[in-house]
Design an enzyme around this catalytic site. Structure first.
Site: not given
Ligand SMILES: [Fe+2]
Ligand SMILES: [Fe+2]
Length: 325
Positions: A33, A76, A111, A114, A164, A167, A196-197, A200
């Site tokens: 994305w 971010e 990242e 974000h 991570e 967040t 995503d976080e 990760h």
């Molecule tokens: Fe992150």
């Molecule tokens: Fe992030």
């Protein structure tokens, strides 16, 4: 297998099969994305109407909510600080790239979306004094930070695993609150970032698990040290024009506690989750210092919970320079 060598040996060993791990924890760029997938397309005729709807839906978001979202965005946007910090870890080299270099680059590239996405949302929302926010972002990057890890990869991976997960929690909660406030676009935005976080977090936790396999005592000691120091959020170093360092962070953190986006209990829950994920109770081959570190870690959540129960969250709404009205 126990590796008795240095951090460098361990990093080399764990980094050997990193290419296969990277495929598990990073998404292919072509199909990943991008921020524009969640924003009105400025090439379209109906762009002004789309923006008007955007602004309308953002109207119901509370003052504390906006403050938290701005703080999250600035956090971010300080990505250059995090990338340069991680590139400096023992066992990572930019001039002679290894699997670790690829990981940090690939992670940074993901990242980077974000802050970009959240920033554009805030700009379109009409709720934010963008200049004040941008000043804070520039400060945060220019000030740099010290998260207490030094160049030690073990401590850094504890930090990033924790961070991570933290967040993930906070973006997940802002997604839920946005939905409740009638702002479905923002809910989607926060949700996609939260996922995503989590991906990760899984990567960093996997790195730590692999280190536990080969260097259990040192890994345990690094975990203990980071927990004793407490995980310092990057936003800890936030500041606004004319406001003393650390004041902005405590108001930001109070706002996050008040609306339940990130609380002391979340901090403790994350420690609990890491203890379980890394099977801390079952790690074998620990030396005496490693055993003592484990004892400390296993007792930590209960101890922190006793203190948390007695802490009150300030109710004061602080006038952030970031919020337009
Ligand atoms: Fe992150
Ligand atoms: Fe992030």
């Amino acid at each position: 297998m126990a590796l008795s060598g240095s951090r460098l040996d361990v990093m080399r060993h764990v980094g050997e099969n990193l290419d296969t791990l990277l495929g598990d924890y990073l998404k292919p760029i072509e199909t990943n994305w991008q921020p524009s997938d969640f924003l009105p397309d400025s090439r379209q005729e109906d762009f002004p109407e789309q923006v008007r709807l955007f602004r309308e839906s953002a109207r119901e978001l509370s003052y504390d909510y906006m403050a938290v979202l701005v703080g999250d965005t600035i956090t971010e946007e300080a990505l250059p600080t995090y990338e340069s910090w991680l590139m400096d870890m023992e066992g990572v080299n930019q001039a002679e790239p290894t699997g670790w270099t690829s990981w940090i680059r690939g992670w940074t590239a993901e990242e980077n979306r974000h802050g970009d996405l959240l920033n554009k949302f805030l700009y379109l929302s009409g709720r934010v004094n963008m200049r004040a926010m941008e000043v804070s972002t520039q400060y945060l990057i220019a000030d740099g930070f010290d998260i207490g890890t030094g160049t030690d990869p073990y401590k850094n991976f504890v930090y990033t695993s924790f961070q991570e997960l933290a967040t993930n929690v906070s973006h997940r909660r802002t997604a839920t609150l946005a939905k409740q406030a009638g702002c479905p676009q923002l809910s989607k935005i926060c949700g996609v970032i939260a996922s995503d976080e989590m991906r990760h977090a899984k990567a960093y936790k996997a790195f730590v698990s692999k280190i536990f396999e080969v260097d259990p005592s040192e890994m345990m000691l690094a975990f203990e040290e980071m927990m004793r120091k407490k995980i310092v959020m990057p936003a800890h170093f936030l500041r606004e024009t004319g406001v003393k360092l650390s004041q902005t962070f405590s108001h930001f953190s109070d706002a996050a506690q008040r609306i339940g986006v990130y609380t002391t209990n979340d901090y403790i829950d994350i420690i609990d989750a890491l203890l379980i994920d890394w099977h801390i109770d079952a790690v074998t081959d620990l030396n005496d210092a490693g055993q003592r570190a484990r004892d400390y870690l296993m007792a930590l959540p209960a101890r922190l919970r006793r203190v948390a129960d007695r802490t009150k969250i300030p109710t004061l709404e602080y006038p952030f320079s970031w919020i337009a009205a």
